[in-house]
Design an enzyme around this catalytic site. Structure first.
Site, PDB file in Angstrom:
ATOM      1  N   ASP A   1      36.065  -8.263  13.575  1.00  0.00           N
ATOM      2  CA  ASP A   1      36.056  -7.074  12.742  1.00  0.00           C
ATOM      3  C   ASP A   1      36.596  -7.427  11.363  1.00  0.00           C
ATOM      4  O   ASP A   1      36.583  -8.583  10.948  1.00  0.00           O
ATOM      5  CB  ASP A   1      36.900  -5.981  13.428  1.00  0.00           C
TER       6      ASP A   1
ATOM      7  N   PHE B   1      41.928  -9.767   6.593  1.00  0.00           N
ATOM      8  CA  PHE B   1      42.344 -10.137   5.238  1.00  0.00           C
ATOM      9  C   PHE B   1      42.687 -11.614   5.209  1.00  0.00           C
ATOM     10  O   PHE B   1      43.312 -12.145   6.132  1.00  0.00           O
ATOM     11  CB  PHE B   1      43.570  -9.328   4.808  1.00  0.00           C
ATOM     12  N   HIS B   2      42.266 -12.284   4.132  1.00  0.00           N
ATOM     13  CA  HIS B   2      42.680 -13.655   3.857  1.00  0.00           C
ATOM     14  C   HIS B   2      43.382 -13.690   2.511  1.00  0.00           C
ATOM     15  O   HIS B   2      42.969 -12.979   1.579  1.00  0.00           O
ATOM     16  CB  HIS B   2      41.476 -14.597   3.795  1.00  0.00           C
TER      17      HIS B   2
ATOM     18  N   ALA C   1      44.381 -14.566  13.525  1.00  0.00           N
ATOM     19  CA  ALA C   1      43.075 -13.951  13.756  1.00  0.00           C
ATOM     20  C   ALA C   1      42.029 -15.020  14.043  1.00  0.00           C
ATOM     21  O   ALA C   1      42.124 -16.150  13.559  1.00  0.00           O
ATOM     22  CB  ALA C   1      42.656 -13.123  12.537  1.00  0.00           C
ATOM     23  N   ILE C   2      41.032 -14.634  14.824  1.00  0.00           N
ATOM     24  CA  ILE C   2      39.913 -15.520  15.146  1.00  0.00           C
ATOM     25  C   ILE C   2      38.610 -14.767  14.915  1.00  0.00           C
ATOM     26  O   ILE C   2      38.454 -13.628  15.363  1.00  0.00           O
ATOM     27  CB  ILE C   2      39.982 -16.013  16.602  1.00  0.00           C
ATOM     28  N   GLY C   3      37.701 -15.413  14.222  1.00  0.00           N
ATOM     29  CA  GLY C   3      36.350 -14.891  14.047  1.00  0.00           C
ATOM     30  C   GLY C   3      35.418 -16.074  13.899  1.00  0.00           C
ATOM     31  O   GLY C   3      35.548 -16.844  12.945  1.00  0.00           O
TER      32      GLY C   3
ATOM     33  N   GLY D   1      36.270 -19.500  11.959  1.00  0.00           N
ATOM     34  CA  GLY D   1      37.343 -20.098  12.731  1.00  0.00           C
ATOM     35  C   GLY D   1      38.572 -19.223  12.864  1.00  0.00           C
ATOM     36  O   GLY D   1      38.500 -18.105  13.369  1.00  0.00           O
TER      37      GLY D   1
ATOM     38  N   CYS E   1      41.209  -6.260  12.289  1.00  0.00           N
ATOM     39  CA  CYS E   1      40.418  -6.639  13.459  1.00  0.00           C
ATOM     40  C   CYS E   1      40.009  -5.435  14.302  1.00  0.00           C
ATOM     41  O   CYS E   1      39.686  -5.567  15.488  1.00  0.00           O
ATOM     42  CB  CYS E   1      41.156  -7.669  14.316  1.00  0.00           C
TER      43      CYS E   1
END
Length: 241
Positions: free
Chosen positions: A84, A87-88, A149-151, A162, A180
């Protein structure tokens, strides 16, 4: 995976990279990995402030209009990864593995579990007890607070996107989204949870890479710095412009 074979994971240390440039670089490297022009590798980097949405396009989890988010100094990108909105930003460690899952003998589920394990292992180095998410909770958690977080995107057995591990980002940016897609949960960081002094961020980036390599049974890590990767990064940036 053949027993006894020496398998090296390339780690590209890229510093701060705009999200769009990193996306273009991943696309180029996945094509190269599929064609056998590069070996398994991982990009280790940070992004300027950026909100990203996955392929489900859950715009309702942005709590401010896009114009207001941009006014905060953040970019917004829609991607084809799973997961989902997230933020980075600076002081968040981002790893983008470009791997052949067939070559390392993993399916999608075990691959994601490996990403979780790498973050949990690094948190433990600082006496922070993290865990995988429960049912309906993606990523890695410390109690009820999300630290990683993982995506991912997996296409024909090749990976991109990643993990993102919060070292000490500005957590205020997370207040403007439902991170997420999980409401009523806090986001945390290694700085907030650890009772010990942290080393420079670069050390934690390298610890994540080493943990990832061990988890996926690579024999060694070969590090390339920004200068060695500059041509590929510039080509990807030119393609995005």
């Amino acid at each position: 995976m053949s027993g006894g074979a020496r398998r090296v994971l390339e780690a590209w240390r890229l510093g701060v990279v705009k999200y769009g440039d990193a996306l273009g670089l991943q696309e180029r490297l996945v094509a190269d990995r599929r064609a056998g022009r590069v070996s398994d590798l991982v990009l280790s980097l940070q992004h300027p402030p950026t909100y990203t949405l996955g392929k489900r396009r859950t715009d309702h989890n942005l709590l401010l209009p896009e114009a207001d988010l941009r006014a905060l100094g953040a970019d917004i990108h829609r991607t084809e990864r799973g997961g989902d909105v997230t933020f980075h930003g600076p002081r968040q460690a981002v790893l983008y593995p470009i791997l052949s899952l067939r070559a390392i003998g993993l399916g999608a589920r075990r691959y994601v579990e490996g990403l979780e394990s790498a973050m949990i292992e690094v948190a433990a180095l600082y006496s922070v007890q993290a865990r995988p998410g429960a049912a309906g909770e993606t990523g890695v958690w410390v109690g009820d607070r999300k630290i990683g977080a993982i995506g991912v995107r997996i296409s024909s057995g090749f990976t991109c996107h990643g993990l993102a591990f919060n070292i000490d980002p500005d957590l205020g940016f997370f207040k403007h989204i439902v991170p997420c897609g999980i409401a009523d949960k806090e986001v945390t960081s290694l700085r907030r949870e650890a009772a010990v002094e942290l080393p420079p961020d670069e050390v934690i980036h390298d610890q994540l890479v080493q943990s990832l390599a061990r988890t996926f049974h690579f024999s060694d890590v070969e590090v390339k710095d920004e200068s060695e990767c500059a041509d590929m990064v510039c080509l990807a940036a030119d393609a995005q412009s």
